[in-house]
Design an enzyme around this catalytic site. Structure first.
Site, short mmCIF file in Angstrom:
data_model
loop_
_atom_site.label_atom_id
_atom_site.label_comp_id
_atom_site.label_asym_id
_atom_site.label_seq_id
_atom_site.Cartn_x
_atom_site.Cartn_y
_atom_site.Cartn_z
N SER A 101 0.84 -1.21 0.00
CA SER A 101 0.00 0.00 0.00
C SER A 101 0.87 1.25 0.00
O SER A 101 1.62 1.49 -0.94
CB SER A 101 -0.93 -0.06 1.20
OG SER A 101 -1.91 0.94 1.10
N ASP A 152 -10.05 -5.48 -3.55
CA ASP A 152 -9.50 -4.45 -2.67
C ASP A 152 -10.34 -3.18 -2.79
O ASP A 152 -10.47 -2.61 -3.88
CB ASP A 152 -8.04 -4.20 -3.09
CG ASP A 152 -7.32 -3.25 -2.17
OD1 ASP A 152 -7.96 -2.41 -1.51
OD2 ASP A 152 -6.08 -3.35 -2.11
N HIS A 190 -7.38 -5.99 0.69
CA HIS A 190 -6.21 -5.18 1.02
C HIS A 190 -5.50 -5.69 2.27
O HIS A 190 -4.52 -5.12 2.69
CB HIS A 190 -6.67 -3.73 1.24
CG HIS A 190 -5.57 -2.72 1.09
ND1 HIS A 190 -5.05 -2.36 -0.13
CD2 HIS A 190 -4.93 -1.98 2.02
CE1 HIS A 190 -4.11 -1.43 0.06
NE2 HIS A 190 -4.02 -1.18 1.35
#
Lengths: 277, 710
Positions: free
Chosen positions: A144, A221, A255
């Site tokens: 991320s 995600d 995620h």
């Protein structure tokens, strides 16, 4: 710089340790985690830097792979902490915990928020001096925001890292809400300064040696769907510039750390291929 | 003296020479005095053996009875005044067998206060409470061991010996603590001073115990062995028993068949003879009959002539003369013809000597064991020979009695004299069809002979350098595989080497000369594209490594489905060696080419696209609108993968061991994708061209290091 060991746990034959030190770049105490594989007892090992939250060390299950391939894995914090800057704790995606791996130029952040230099300069020097690592063999990866950090560190320093990979990285921060918020806060309104920390832009002018990038992205995600991550832009730029990327869109994954744990072995093998070559 | 005593007591077993009998007292000291006169102190009888003997006997009842007999004997022998005591004692011993009480075996319950004073004269008394009646041993522990020994020898349940528990009775007498080797009895140390043992050798009791134990154990082992021997012997007898039956059966059969044969032969002879006689008779009769008939004819003719002549005589003179002349002719002719008056067939039948020689022979052979039939040598199994040895297997008829076999051999030279058949011509190796991997090679060849050959031999030599050629026969042979029945063979090899292969054909006339050599490199995998599987629109190059799809203007007409070649997918398969392990090869493609590369099972449906079913896996590239699209297809599904740099050379790793198929960009050492595939059978590489273009296969490449990570 004095290192203070906070904890040490044996894992897969190696040792997972956490240290604390006073950072010069960040002007505060910083913690980082280091995993020393069994091989480190007898010789120098390559170093693999991971950028994301500290939860990585317990939640992502990388130890077995790192142990097998004989890699030292270093996980610094995501941002300086305890700096007492006003507004640092207001939101989770800016300030504390969200350093965005830039060297801030704006007040009140510029004194402490210099994560880019910390990650690319101070920390490696510290690690090289205190642990059995080979300074010539270094790679970087992250998740991320950390994915974004990994990509920009590699792209801004051609040849410094043997390989780079990322999980659900923020590929084009200049164009996504998170990036806009962070960059305007840390770097001001001059967008040209922003591009220096944007992977998609950096690729376009990347001159350097061959990089082999592996990216895994969960299809489910939420942030992908929200347009925060923008991998397509990055891929298009890489295709254009012929930067080798294998981008895998993983059906059903999100995620979370479960996603990371599923594919971490592939990433570590990817790095081992270059670090142990 | 001990042995004598043993015999006296009726021990009629032949005991092994070193089976020592140890002095042993059955009774407690005080009682012993009752039984033994003083001068007999040295005459200790070893009744232990007897006790053991009878213990080994049948059940309790019998033992008891035996015991009683023994008791009587002992009584008699030792001049007991009161055999009751003795009897009680023995009886006592038996009671504990039921596990009720804990009487020590040979210890009397009664205690004689006068015991002490006699104690010193008796060696090795079981004086103290802990001692059992095995006086000679002196301690419970020793008796325990002995008990163990018995148990061991004849496997009695341990409960039966529970009785041998030391009672807690006081006994003022002290234990013996040394052992007099000369007298072979335990004594108390101070006793050595006394005249009996003054000159004798004395050793500590423990030592004596140990050596006694050893002796016992040794003897036990011997007994054990004997038991095993006897059991084996019994088994053996059983086997012999069975064999006798079998042999009888065989003999019976044998005789019966012989006998029947003789009878049949006799019957046959009878028939033949009778028939022959009959024929003879018929012959004779026919001959005679024939004669009769002709005789009759003759007669008739004569009579007729006579009549004619008579008639003539009554005729007119002129007619008479005419006829007379004619008649005279006729007569003359007739009379000239010979009449056979010899009898053609004699009435007697000749004596014929009957030939019974074969019957005699049969009779004679009835007693002999028939010679066995010739064994049948099994055809040689491939890989059953080395340069200096060969394995010969044969089978025989089960009816035969065989005592032994004789194997003889002679080497057969290339130009062995006296062979009728010429050696065959050398085969021709199909070099283009050689397939190999790092661990094996598959060679096939043409027979090179019109006539069938018996088998083929493959010979391999290691090439020192990859360019070595023209190796002479004297080069060291690495491997020779003989007895190959068909025109192909898989030979195992070492990785990373080069080999030169020859094939010979073999028949009765010997082996052929070596074929032309073929070279094999065990680096990477080698295979060729199989023209038989090729879609009609594909052309395969001469070397079998390039597939070309040319521009086609004509519309695609439906090709009839085929099992061997692709009809829908414009594809071709390679012939990978059917050996598990790793295989690596590379394919060179054009960036703008639409292709599929991967693997498939040999029986994949040729009417379908590669990757469209579960029998094939492939990487598919399509180039459209300046965009490269990559798919990794199996069973029509693909993961979502983007690749930014289109590979020009694709490396493919097939790993049977880990059930994986991986694809790489060779130039970048970049891993693209890995399938996990269940490979229950062998797969072959396959390639398809979806648009005109060409792709080239590269073989014999060692797996690059980056590939080894996968």
């Amino acid at each position: 710089m004095a290192l203070k060991q906070i904890s040490s746990n044996k894992c897969f034959g190696g040792l997972q340790k956490v240290f604390e030190h006073d950072s010069v770049e960040l002007n505060c105490k910083m913690k980082f985690a280091v995993y020393l594989p069994p091989k480190a007892e007898t010789g120098k090992c390559p170093a693999l830097y991971w950028l994301s939250e500290q939860n990585f060390i317990s939640k992502s299950g990388y130890h077995q792979s790192a142990s097998e391939h004989g890699l030292v894995v270093i996980a610094p914090d995501t941002s300086p902490r305890g700096c007492n800057i006003k507004g640092e704790d207001e939101s989770w995606d800016f300030g504390t915990g969200a350093g965005f791996y830039v060297d801030a130029t704006e007040d009140p952040w510029k004194t402490n928020y210099r994560m880019y230099s910390y990650v690319t300069e101070e920390l490696p020097q510290l690690i090289n001096a205190n642990f059995p690592v080979d300074p010539q063999r270094m790679s970087i990866f992250g998740h991320s925001m950390g994915g974004h950090g990994a990509l920009i560190c590699a792209l801004k320093n051609p040849g410094k890292y043997k390989s780079v990979s990322a999980f659900a990285p923020i590929c084009n921060p200049v164009l996504c809400p998170w990036g806009k918020k962070a960059f305007s806060g840390y770097l001001g309104t001059d967008q040209s300064k922003w591009k220096a920390y944007d992977a998609t832009h950096l690729v376009k002018s990347y001159p350097g040696s061959q990089l082999d990038i592996l990216i895994d992205q969960g299809k489910d995600d939420q942030f992908l769907l929200d347009g925060q991550l923008l991998p397509d832009n990055f891929i298009a730029a890489c295709t254009e510039k012929k930067i080798p990327v294998v981008f895998r869109l993983q059906e059903g994954y999100d995620h979370s750390y479960y996603f990371i744990a599923t594919f971490i072995t592939d990433h570590i093998r990817h790095h081992a291929k270059y670090l142990n070559a | 003296m001990e042995e004598e005593s043993g015999e006296e007591l009726g021990l009629d077993r032949s005991t092994p020479k070193d089976f020592h009998f140890y002095h042993m007292d059955l009774y407690d000291s005080e009682d012993r005095l009752h039984l033994f006169p003083e001068e007999n102190t040295r005459m200790r009888k070893v009744v232990q053996a007897e006790m053991a003997n009878e213990s080994r006997g049948a059940g309790d009842g019998k033992a008891q009875r035996d015991l009683q007999e023994e008791v009587d004997e002992l009584v008699h022998l030792y001049g007991l005044e009161d055999d009751h005591e003795l009897g009680d004692e023995f009886v006592d011993e038996n009671i504990p067998r039921t596990g009720v009480s804990e009487y020590p075996p040979y210890m009397m319950k009664r205690r004689d206060p006068a015991r002490e004073q006699r104690d010193w004269r008796l060696s090795g008394e079981a004086a103290e409470a802990e001692d059992l009646g095995f006086g000679g041993w002196g301690s419970a522990g020793q008796c325990q061991d002995l008990r163990e020994a018995y148990r061991y020898t004849h496997g009695r349940a341990s409960e039966e010996y529970e009785c041998y528990v030391i009672p807690e009775e006081e006994d003022e007498e002290e234990a013996a603590d040394v052992f007099c080797v000369t007298c072979k009895t335990p004594i108390r140390a101070f006793q050595k001073v006394f005249d009996e043992h003054k000159e004798h050798e004395v050793i500590p009791l423990n030592e004596a115990l140990e050596s006694a134990k050893d002796e016992i154990h040794k003897n036990m082992y011997k007994l054990e062995k004997q038991i095993i021997e006897m059991e084996n012997f019994a088994n053996h007898l059983e086997e012999v028993f069975i064999t006798v039956e079998e042999n009888f059966g065989k003999q019976e059969q044998n005789f019966e068949s012989h006998y029947n044969e003789i009878l049949e032969t006799l019957a046959q002879k009878y028939e033949e003879k009778i028939q022959a006689l009959g024929e003879k008779k018929k012959e004779k009769l026919e001959a005679l009959y024939g004669q009769l008939v002709s005789c009759g004819e003759n007669l008739d003719t004569c009579k007729e002539l006579m009549e004619t002549i008579e008639e003539m005589c009554h005729e007119e003179k002129v007619d008479f003369i005419k006829d007379a002349v004619a008649m005279a002719d006729r007569l003359g002719k007739f009379l000239k013809t010979k009449t056979d008056v010899e009898i053609s067939a004699q009435p007697e039948f000749e004596d014929q000597t009957l030939d019974f020689s074969d019957v005699e022979q049969l009779m004679g052979s009835i007693n002999t064991i028939p010679a066995p039939s010739a064994p049948v040598i099994n055809p040689q199994v491939p890989n059953s020979a080395t340069g200096s040895s060969v394995r010969v297997c044969w089978s025989l008829y089960s009816d035969d009695t065989v005592e032994s076999y004789q194997l003889s051999y002679r080497p057969v030279q290339d130009s062995s004299p006296g062979t009728d058949q010429a050696a065959p011509s050398p085969p021709i190796i199909k070099t283009k069809e050689i397939r190999s991997c790092e661990e094996a090679v598959l060679i096939c060849w043409e027979s090179g002979n019109l006539n069938p050959v018996d088998s083929y031999t493959v010979e391999l030599t290691q090439a020192e350098s990859p360019e070595a050629s023209g190796v002479t026969d004297s080069a060291s042979l690495y491997r020779s595989v003989v007895g190959i029945p068909t025109c192909e063979s898989v030979v195992q090899l070492q990785p990373g080497r080069s080999y030169i292969i020859y094939v010979r054909a073999l028949n009765m006339g010997g082996p052929s000369v070596r074929s032309e050599p073929a070279t094999v490199h065990t680096i990477g995998s080698y295979f060729r594209l199989n023209k038989d599987t090729c879609h009609p629109w594909l052309t395969i190059s001469e070397d079998g490594l390039t597939a070309v799809r040319s521009e086609r203007r004509t519309p695609a007409r439906e090709l009839s489905p085929s099992d061997t070649h692709f009809t829908r997918c414009v594809a071709v398969m390679g012939n990978l060696i059917p050996v598990r392990g790793h295989h690596y090869w590379e394919v060179e493609v054009d960036e703008h080419l639409d292709y599929r590369v991967g693997v498939a099972f040999a029986d994949v449906r040729k009417q379908e696209d590669l990757g469209a079913n579960c029998l094939s896996w492939c990487m598919r590239h399509t180039f459209a609108s300046s965009r490269h699209k990559y798919e990794f297809l199996h069973n029509r599904t693909t993961p979502d993968i983007r690749i930014t740099v289109p590979p020009k050379k694709i490396g493919i790793l097939l790993d049977y061991e880990h059930s994986k198929l991986s694809f790489f960009n060779v130039d970048l050492s970049q891993h693209l994708y890995t399938f996990s595939c269940q490979l229950h059978e062998f797969v072959h590489p396959c390639f398809s061209l979806e648009k005109p273009g060409c792709l080239k296969v590269h073989n014999g490449i060692s797996m690059p290091k980056h590939v080894t990570f996968y």
